[in-house]
Design a protein around this motif. Sequence first.
Motif, PDB file in Angstrom:
ATOM      1  N   LEU A 108      38.312  32.666  36.944  1.00 18.73           N
ATOM      2  CA  LEU A 108      39.440  33.496  37.362  1.00 18.73           C
ATOM      3  C   LEU A 108      39.108  34.987  37.256  1.00 18.73           C
ATOM      4  O   LEU A 108      39.257  35.739  38.214  1.00 18.73           O
ATOM      5  N   VAL A 109      38.646  35.417  36.116  1.00 18.42           N
ATOM      6  CA  VAL A 109      38.347  36.827  35.877  1.00 18.42           C
ATOM      7  C   VAL A 109      37.243  37.323  36.808  1.00 18.42           C
ATOM      8  O   VAL A 109      37.254  38.476  37.241  1.00 18.42           O
ATOM      9  N   ARG A 110      36.332  36.458  37.173  1.00 25.40           N
ATOM     10  CA  ARG A 110      35.210  36.832  38.041  1.00 25.40           C
ATOM     11  C   ARG A 110      35.537  36.708  39.534  1.00 25.40           C
ATOM     12  O   ARG A 110      34.699  36.979  40.376  1.00 25.40           O
ATOM     13  N   GLY A 111      36.746  36.272  39.859  1.00 26.15           N
ATOM     14  CA  GLY A 111      37.152  36.187  41.259  1.00 26.15           C
ATOM     15  C   GLY A 111      36.475  35.069  42.022  1.00 26.15           C
ATOM     16  O   GLY A 111      36.105  35.241  43.182  1.00 26.15           O
ATOM     17  N   LEU A 112      36.329  33.909  41.391  1.00 28.76           N
ATOM     18  CA  LEU A 112      35.623  32.792  42.017  1.00 28.76           C
ATOM     19  C   LEU A 112      36.541  31.646  42.436  1.00 28.76           C
ATOM     20  O   LEU A 112      36.062  30.607  42.893  1.00 28.76           O
ATOM     21  N   ILE A 113      37.860  31.810  42.308  1.00 28.21           N
ATOM     22  CA  ILE A 113      38.815  30.741  42.607  1.00 28.21           C
ATOM     23  C   ILE A 113      39.553  31.039  43.910  1.00 28.21           C
ATOM     24  O   ILE A 113      40.026  32.153  44.132  1.00 28.21           O
TER      25      ILE A 113
END
Length: 133
Positions: A108-113
Motif C-alpha cells: 500500500l505505502v509503495r503504491g503497488l495495489i
Amino acid sequence: MEGHPHAELMAKAAEIAKKDKNWWRHFEVRSIKDRDFGWHPLHSATSFGLDCEYRLRKHLSIQIGDYDFPEPVRKPLDVGQNYWVITLDYGVCPHIWTGSNQEVHCWLVRGLIHLTKEAAETHIKALLSFTQQ
C-alpha cells in the motif's frame, strides 16, 4: 454582468486545492477548436482559459511513457476486498485484503495495489518498459 464560464469548476479546484497542492491532477482539458483531439489530463496549474473546456477527471491516473493507468490505491481497503498487487518477481497477483503488515507497509505505502487486474497489468508493463528493449 455575467460570470466566468468556468466559475463552478474554478470553485471546485479551490476546494480540492485545500487538500491537494497538485489540484490540477483532478481535471481534464480539451481545446474548443480541436475537440476531435479529445480530453487530456492537466499537467500543471491553469488559468481556466476561455479557449478550452474543462472537466473533473473520473479517476486520477499516472502516465509513464506511453502507459496511462489509474493511480494505485492509497488508503487501506475493507477487510475481504479483492485487489491486485504488482511485483517484479511474479508480475500481477490477486489478493484479498486482510490489513496485514505486508499489505500495508510493503504494498500500500509503495503504491503497488490496484482494484482491477487491467490497471495492475498496465502499471507493471510501464515499469518494465524501462528495462526491456
